[in-house]
Scaffold this active site. Sequence first.
Site, PDB file in Angstrom:
ATOM      1  N   ARG A  80      -7.712   5.925  -1.966  1.00 31.09           N
ATOM      2  CA  ARG A  80      -7.878   7.137  -1.186  1.00 31.09           C
ATOM      3  C   ARG A  80      -7.282   8.362  -1.876  1.00 31.09           C
ATOM      4  O   ARG A  80      -7.804   9.472  -1.737  1.00 31.09           O
ATOM      5  CB  ARG A  80      -7.247   6.976   0.197  1.00 31.09           C
ATOM      6  CG  ARG A  80      -7.610   8.183   1.054  1.00 31.09           C
ATOM      7  CD  ARG A  80      -7.050   8.124   2.438  1.00 31.09           C
ATOM      8  NE  ARG A  80      -6.012   7.128   2.586  1.00 31.09           N
ATOM      9  CZ  ARG A  80      -5.700   6.571   3.739  1.00 31.09           C
ATOM     10  NH1 ARG A  80      -6.393   6.890   4.798  1.00 31.09           N
ATOM     11  NH2 ARG A  80      -4.733   5.707   3.829  1.00 31.09           N
ATOM     12  N   ARG A 127      12.193 -29.359   2.912  1.00 29.45           N
ATOM     13  CA  ARG A 127      13.519 -29.263   3.514  1.00 29.45           C
ATOM     14  C   ARG A 127      13.561 -29.937   4.880  1.00 29.45           C
ATOM     15  O   ARG A 127      14.589 -30.465   5.291  1.00 29.45           O
ATOM     16  CB  ARG A 127      13.924 -27.804   3.603  1.00 29.45           C
ATOM     17  CG  ARG A 127      14.064 -27.207   2.195  1.00 29.45           C
ATOM     18  CD  ARG A 127      15.142 -26.171   2.107  1.00 29.45           C
ATOM     19  NE  ARG A 127      15.480 -25.933   0.723  1.00 29.45           N
ATOM     20  CZ  ARG A 127      16.054 -24.802   0.279  1.00 29.45           C
ATOM     21  NH1 ARG A 127      16.342 -23.838   1.143  1.00 29.45           N
ATOM     22  NH2 ARG A 127      16.369 -24.650  -0.994  1.00 29.45           N
ATOM     23  N   ASP A 145     -10.810 -25.200   5.540  1.00 32.13           N
ATOM     24  CA  ASP A 145     -11.649 -26.160   6.269  1.00 32.13           C
ATOM     25  C   ASP A 145     -12.141 -27.308   5.391  1.00 32.13           C
ATOM     26  O   ASP A 145     -12.230 -28.446   5.840  1.00 32.13           O
ATOM     27  CB  ASP A 145     -12.806 -25.451   6.984  1.00 32.13           C
ATOM     28  CG  ASP A 145     -13.572 -24.513   6.079  1.00 32.13           C
ATOM     29  OD1 ASP A 145     -13.327 -24.532   4.851  1.00 32.13           O
ATOM     30  OD2 ASP A 145     -14.428 -23.767   6.589  1.00 32.13           O
ATOM     31  N   ARG A 170     -14.900  12.180  -2.741  1.00 31.46           N
ATOM     32  CA  ARG A 170     -15.827  11.098  -3.036  1.00 31.46           C
ATOM     33  C   ARG A 170     -15.937  10.114  -1.893  1.00 31.46           C
ATOM     34  O   ARG A 170     -15.080  10.052  -1.016  1.00 31.46           O
ATOM     35  CB  ARG A 170     -15.352  10.325  -4.268  1.00 31.46           C
ATOM     36  CG  ARG A 170     -15.738  10.944  -5.565  1.00 31.46           C
ATOM     37  CD  ARG A 170     -15.226  10.082  -6.694  1.00 31.46           C
ATOM     38  NE  ARG A 170     -15.437  10.764  -7.970  1.00 31.46           N
ATOM     39  CZ  ARG A 170     -14.718  10.546  -9.056  1.00 31.46           C
ATOM     40  NH1 ARG A 170     -13.735   9.676  -9.020  1.00 31.46           N
ATOM     41  NH2 ARG A 170     -14.982  11.196 -10.169  1.00 31.46           N
ATOM     42  N   THR A 177      -5.025 -20.144   3.866  1.00 36.78           N
ATOM     43  CA  THR A 177      -6.156 -19.404   3.301  1.00 36.78           C
ATOM     44  C   THR A 177      -6.016 -17.957   3.725  1.00 36.78           C
ATOM     45  O   THR A 177      -5.560 -17.672   4.835  1.00 36.78           O
ATOM     46  CB  THR A 177      -7.511 -19.950   3.794  1.00 36.78           C
ATOM     47  OG1 THR A 177      -8.523 -18.969   3.509  1.00 36.78           O
ATOM     48  CG2 THR A 177      -7.523 -20.202   5.291  1.00 36.78           C
TER      49      THR A 177
END
Lengths: 328, 328, 328, 328
Positions: free
Chosen positions: D159, D29, D107, D167, D130
């Site tokens: 959670r 654009r 990179d 746990r 990235t």
Amino acid sequence: MSEKIKKIGVLTSGGDAPGMNAAIRAVVRSCAFHKLDCVGIFRGYEGLMEADFKPLDARSVKNIINRGGTFLKSARSQKFRTADGRKLAYKNLKEANIDALVVIGGDGTFAGASVFNEEFDFPIVGLPGTIDNDINGTDYTIGYDTALNTVVEAIDKIRDTANSHNRLFLVEVMGRDAGDIALNAGIGAGAEEILIPEQDMGKDRLVESLRKSKLSGKTSSIIVVSEGDQIGKNIFELAEYIENNLTAYEVRVTVLGHIQRGGSPSCYDRVLASRLGVGAVDALINGESDVMIGIVHNKITSVLFKNTVKTKHKIDLELIRVADIISI
Amino acid sequence: MSEKIKKIGVLTSGGDAPGMNAAIRAVVRSCAFHKLDCVGIFRGYEGLMEADFKPLDARSVKNIINRGGTFLKSARSQKFRTADGRKLAYKNLKEANIDALVVIGGDGTFAGASVFNEEFDFPIVGLPGTIDNDINGTDYTIGYDTALNTVVEAIDKIRDTANSHNRLFLVEVMGRDAGDIALNAGIGAGAEEILIPEQDMGKDRLVESLRKSKLSGKTSSIIVVSEGDQIGKNIFELAEYIENNLTAYEVRVTVLGHIQRGGSPSCYDRVLASRLGVGAVDALINGESDVMIGIVHNKITSVLFKNTVKTKHKIDLELIRVADIISI
Amino acid sequence: MSEKIKKIGVLTSGGDAPGMNAAIRAVVRSCAFHKLDCVGIFRGYEGLMEADFKPLDARSVKNIINRGGTFLKSARSQKFRTADGRKLAYKNLKEANIDALVVIGGDGTFAGASVFNEEFDFPIVGLPGTIDNDINGTDYTIGYDTALNTVVEAIDKIRDTANSHNRLFLVEVMGRDAGDIALNAGIGAGAEEILIPEQDMGKDRLVESLRKSKLSGKTSSIIVVSEGDQIGKNIFELAEYIENNLTAYEVRVTVLGHIQRGGSPSCYDRVLASRLGVGAVDALINGESDVMIGIVHNKITSVLFKNTVKTKHKIDLELIRVADIISI
Amino acid sequence: MSEKIKKIGVLTSGGDAPGMNAAIRAVVRSCAFHKLDCVGIFRGYEGLMEADFKPLDARSVKNIINRGGTFLKSARSQKFRTADGRKLAYKNLKEANIDALVVIGGDGTFAGASVFNEEFDFPIVGLPGTIDNDINGTDYTIGYDTALNTVVEAIDKIRDTANSHNRLFLVEVMGRDAGDIALNAGIGAGAEEILIPEQDMGKDRLVESLRKSKLSGKTSSIIVVSEGDQIGKNIFELAEYIENNLTAYEVRVTVLGHIQRGGSPSCYDRVLASRLGVGAVDALINGESDVMIGIVHNKITSVLFKNTVKTKHKIDLELIRVADIISI
């Protein structure tokens, strides 16, 4: 002065914002880390004047980092604006052996805090908690990033319908006198036009612009309207005006409303709230007071309460240019 | 008759609903599976009368199952209600060698389809595509489950604020004359009260009920109001009435609006749309016509178009009882 | 017998599932509605044997309908499989004046409940709470619909990458010996192939099928693999096999894992859990015991515990046909 | 040089990231705004060497701002590392009259771009796309903020289960050699411990820390492990080690995997991508080349490609301190 601080009170005040719970949690755990006591104060300054207090230890704030709203509840208080109200608040703090306060809220919250600090020389720091991003001295307020995502997700849904029906939608978003939510969410949502308080577009220019983009091949359009914008203030009237002057589209209005204040906070808001909460306790320990802890260029900073009030909101000209270019 | 079918047209009509794309995809791929040609018709009956057609092969519907809206676009058509309009539609179908139609929409869509089928003996089947779940002959319509989740997620956000401020929120949801969205989303969102068109509660009973629940210890409340409800029809007036007669709460209004029609469809809606789309092509191949393909007790069924119109929506008394019990 | 019931205990056992909190809430509020006392038992049968009890009133379950997991916590218990363990449990129930139990869990939970009921003639009803949908006597289990949406949303994200890179993804989903999650989420996610325990496809047929669809123009593919499937059991080996025998694609593996058990429940699961919770208390009041409350054809039903164990899971042939057709 | 630019090519390369589509849209654009032609190049440098080009006008990028992945597709290319490959690329660009390139990637993408620019003096600018946030010269990369939200939402679900079962969960997240995702998402998700490549904790200190927090009353724990961390590299071995040395918890592992690369971009990533896309075309028009356009302190900046490679990732000590304090 810093050596005196043994117990810190924390409260949320004004409109709630996602990430306030994360900020409270950071204050509480930071107190635990520094072996300070921490006390939760319910319903903002109201609860301060009613001594609605509850001790908070590290475990008492588990599983709240992901929750919207504020478990300490919030309120706006008229009474705290009176000298008597503030006297009562001071008395309650002394009786509870609270040495310092962290207040989380917006400019109204800080104004009250500043007066209180001055009157009683009581250590008090603030954290910016509002979706509107309308506080000076910090690049971002707690809740703002989450609100942007909420708005963008809502408009993504509306666009499904807009596309399917070749319609024009006016979507009203929050922000009070600041156009930050409208401008950023408008860019993020791919809005055709963005109406913000800082810039008066005028109805005619708006209609003209929509006409041009219709001619350029657009089949549907989203216009994001900040609640504080001049011509967008009465959004239903604006819709009628557009429909009367631009027959190309059916026009629909959606007022996003209070969904913008809630929801599980974004990662950014959780991290920001955690950093600021830690920063608030650091500041009190270091003897700072009458300041808001904010973030500027990704560094934790403090700014005097009196400097947090925005005189006039500045327009980010680069963002407005980007909005114009990518909606071509 | 079924042997004659070599090319099937598909269109979406009326209000859009999440899952329409999944239904189109299933029709297209089912045609490919049965070595039939498939043609997409844009903008519902409007595009049918304008011969706005496009051949669709299996690959042309990739990556759309997860998208809200309808890529074939939708419209409401006045012209198709005229004999001339339908004649034009028939001419276009013949010229394009389209032997049968699948129309995806609501009761208005089916009414048009039924007249068209009768006039021209043209094979046509319908799929229920509407968020309102207000079609007889199917337990669920495409888009309804997604809309329920959208409403519940929105109210979850609003509740964050309601809790934080001890407020009462009136939340208006869609559904036209059917209370299904309000009743189910109201239960799912933990609403205090649910106002639906099928049951007139009366303002006084509502206020009385809210007063009681306030006394029982509730600190905030969500009331879900169906857009078709008697006392909820003017939701802002209702808010004022409650505020005047029940001083316990600040009252706020949110009209959820068009976000309810959009969004990525839920798994249930995608599977339902896929099953119904496959069922539609099966039905045409088997010589069925003038019917809607629906789902009853988890089995694909067909029902005559004339029986899909709801005479009077029935109240699900068990759900109302559940809503009463769990909001205690 | 029903007249004796004055206090009901409720627990969650086995793997947690979204909607368990909504079910607990409905049990608690239904007790309040019927003027019965309600007691929460923590960590399933473990807490029953340790008398880890807490009275629950209507307000104590506020704001939990939207939360995943179970606030009563869950556990698997070896000790409850012993006669001594169950004796201890019975003693604790008597001492706490608990007259009846609602247990929320899967087939293991019901097996224990049935033995306990038989030994002590203690009123006990179960609710199906598991994402796997592998319980006889109910069309849907609490948590299943939410898990389907979680899986489909995750695969939508993976497809973004698959499309961008022309890759083939193997996505492993839960379900134990039942392919319901894989089959429905596979259809909903637009999977190319779906591997389920009820049907052995064979590696060679899979590779052959993928080869064909590649030739037909597909540029990326998602294969949904049920954790209980024969050739999918070692999903990394399967990936290697495909890469060695079908050089067209890079192959990647994602094991969705425990995100499938959590998350805010869908509207359907919240409503289902609410209806079943109300139904459980109704059943106890009506003198029922040794039964699971389920939903069949959208009606609340009860079925003896011993009939809830799936002998062999049936394949839904219509769904498999739909999956084959729409992945063409 | 800038006056010569009449046609700009745009490509995405390397791993895909949410917001790449928004960046492409902004480039396209922006070209339309400046009356320049724009050409999409498919599959990164691969498509450049195969002349897989397609003209893109303003309308051709509608409705993609909200989509994950990249519609231009991406790839990693060995051939472009050879002089012959790059010669071919140059020839194709010349034949298509493309005067300048915008490359979006990481990179590796910039390394190739820099060599190409040097060899042929061809105007080329890069955008950081990235999720890993491992590029020098920009505070944020496109896709990073979205990935943080995806990770935090996934861990919120985990959670639920961790809490319900007492746990300990090890959750592996992406980030290559950078701990940014792990550190920020770990804070945002309320993780107990965060293992990052920049800091070697050692297994024994980890177990010791977990033991202490168990003693302090924690009943469940989440440990976020960066894929590049020393002791977390084999996460299943680490789980076994913890289980053997800390009997307090059952330990579970979840590898979040490729869901982190996909999904609808956050508002922040959409705005960032839009700003950088506009900035890229501005830079080319202004005669810049061999640079990446990034964002530093919320300002658009450019940095030479050779300076974008991170020599050694710096640890943000403030964030590590915050993580330590709030997990107390």
